[in-house]
Write an enzyme that holds these catalytic residues in place. Sequence first.
Site, PDB file in Angstrom:
ATOM      1  N   THR A  17      11.886 -11.392  19.179  1.00 53.43           N
ATOM      2  CA  THR A  17      10.742 -10.797  19.871  1.00 53.43           C
ATOM      3  C   THR A  17      10.195 -11.718  20.953  1.00 53.43           C
ATOM      4  OG1 THR A  17      10.141  -9.476  17.962  1.00 53.43           O
ATOM      5  CG2 THR A  17       8.365  -9.967  19.478  1.00 53.43           C
ATOM      6  N   SER A  76      16.911 -10.832  15.300  1.00 50.66           N
ATOM      7  CA  SER A  76      17.353 -11.634  14.149  1.00 50.66           C
ATOM      8  C   SER A  76      17.602 -10.811  12.887  1.00 50.66           C
ATOM      9  CB  SER A  76      16.390 -12.781  13.858  1.00 50.66           C
ATOM     10  OG  SER A  76      15.267 -12.353  13.130  1.00 50.66           O
ATOM     11  N   THR A 109      11.554 -13.576  14.209  1.00 51.24           N
ATOM     12  CA  THR A 109      10.817 -13.967  12.995  1.00 51.24           C
ATOM     13  C   THR A 109      11.465 -13.429  11.718  1.00 51.24           C
ATOM     14  OG1 THR A 109       9.384 -12.020  13.192  1.00 51.24           O
ATOM     15  CG2 THR A 109       8.578 -14.067  14.173  1.00 51.24           C
ATOM     16  N   ASP A 110      12.195 -12.297  11.829  1.00 49.98           N
ATOM     17  CA  ASP A 110      12.633 -11.595  10.618  1.00 49.98           C
ATOM     18  C   ASP A 110      13.518 -12.434   9.689  1.00 49.98           C
ATOM     19  OD1 ASP A 110      11.167  -9.409  11.326  1.00 49.98           O
ATOM     20  OD2 ASP A 110      12.850  -8.236  12.082  1.00 49.98           O
TER      21      ASP A 110
HETATM   22  N1  ASP Z   1      12.987  -8.069  14.819  1.00 50.29           N
HETATM   23  C1  ASP Z   1      12.519  -9.257  15.512  1.00 50.29           C
HETATM   24  C2  ASP Z   1      13.511 -10.369  15.235  1.00 50.29           C
HETATM   25  O1  ASP Z   1      13.489 -10.892  14.151  1.00 50.29           O
HETATM   26  C3  ASP Z   1      11.165  -9.604  15.054  1.00 50.29           C
HETATM   27  C4  ASP Z   1      10.565 -10.836  15.657  1.00 50.29           C
HETATM   28  O2  ASP Z   1      11.184 -11.668  16.303  1.00 50.29           O
HETATM   29  O3  ASP Z   1       9.351 -11.001  15.441  1.00 50.29           O
HETATM   30  O4  ASP Z   1      14.299 -10.705  16.094  1.00 50.29           O
END
Ligand code: ASP
Length: 345
Positions: A17, A76, A109-110
Amino acid sequence: MNSVVNKKIVILGTGGTIAGKSAVAGDNVGYVASQIGVEQLLGAIPALAGAKDGVSSKASYGGCELVCEQVSQIDSKDMNFEVWQCLLARCQHWLAQPDVQGIVITHGTDTLEETAFFLQCCLDTAKPVVLTCAMRPATAIAPDGPQNLLDALAVASSDDQNGIRGVVAVCAGVIHSAVDVQKVHNYRLDAFSSGDAGVLGYVKEGKLDICRKYEVNSRLAGVFIASIAIKSIAKMTSLPRVEIVLNHSGATGAIVEALLAQRKTATSNQLAGIVIAATGNGTISKELEIALQKAEASGITVWRSTRCAFGALVGKADVQFGDSHGLSPVKARIALMLHLAQGAT
Ligand code: ASP
């Protein structure tokens, strides 16, 4: 003389993200992750010397030259062994250079906690490797990525006295260890927790406020005898396959039975381990327990962890099934994959 002059911090981009873009300015959730290159991310931070016009030309931070490299460009949720292999190889390459002070990795973050844990298990380094991220895309009205990146640079440029060595995560001004960090919120900017272990510290206006020493090796003792050779990982096409099975009300042995049946027909990457995300202090429904015993009897290694967000199993280490040493199910899965790979090499 400033000891960090002529040093480098390497920023490895993987997507997420933090590199996301929305068609509607200010949309915090309707966006596509992994659209912007790592150089452009730096270019969006006016506080960095040399960063301009959306591209970082000879950007520097705290006297360290910033070097960017795009390792992958993925959300991710799709993180995989191939990217881990590549990331590990690039980290190892850069950390071996005497003029490299530390590494920052931009990541979604995931699954950030999984990549952080994988790297911590495989890299033997006294230099900081700092994963950072964002909960809002770069196009948000108030994106959190630029500040997180700046905070990560503050950690990566820190000296030994601050005790930040090895792999850590930085988000919303908080420093977490790779072993303890866990995403605990799907929307808030401060989305991570270190659970009972507590955070390592905070970044405040570029200065580190350290709360506790990073005792990573003592936390991992018992899980590994030694780090698996990075050369062996580079040669592998996959790590031994380990699945996570959840206990819940009404849980039967059906999923484990299906995995065992598949094992009879699959020709490649056979199931080698199961991590059970048990309820509470390691409890498992009768039917699921019988199926797991059957799996163990057929040569599959079974480790028990808890689906509780906080805490580690108490008094379960020596009974049936392997102990996951206080690791969350997703980290226990990585530990078991590496443990099995170690035995195979
Ligand atoms: N779906 C995103 C990822 O993990 C979420 C994020 O980065 O906050 O790439």
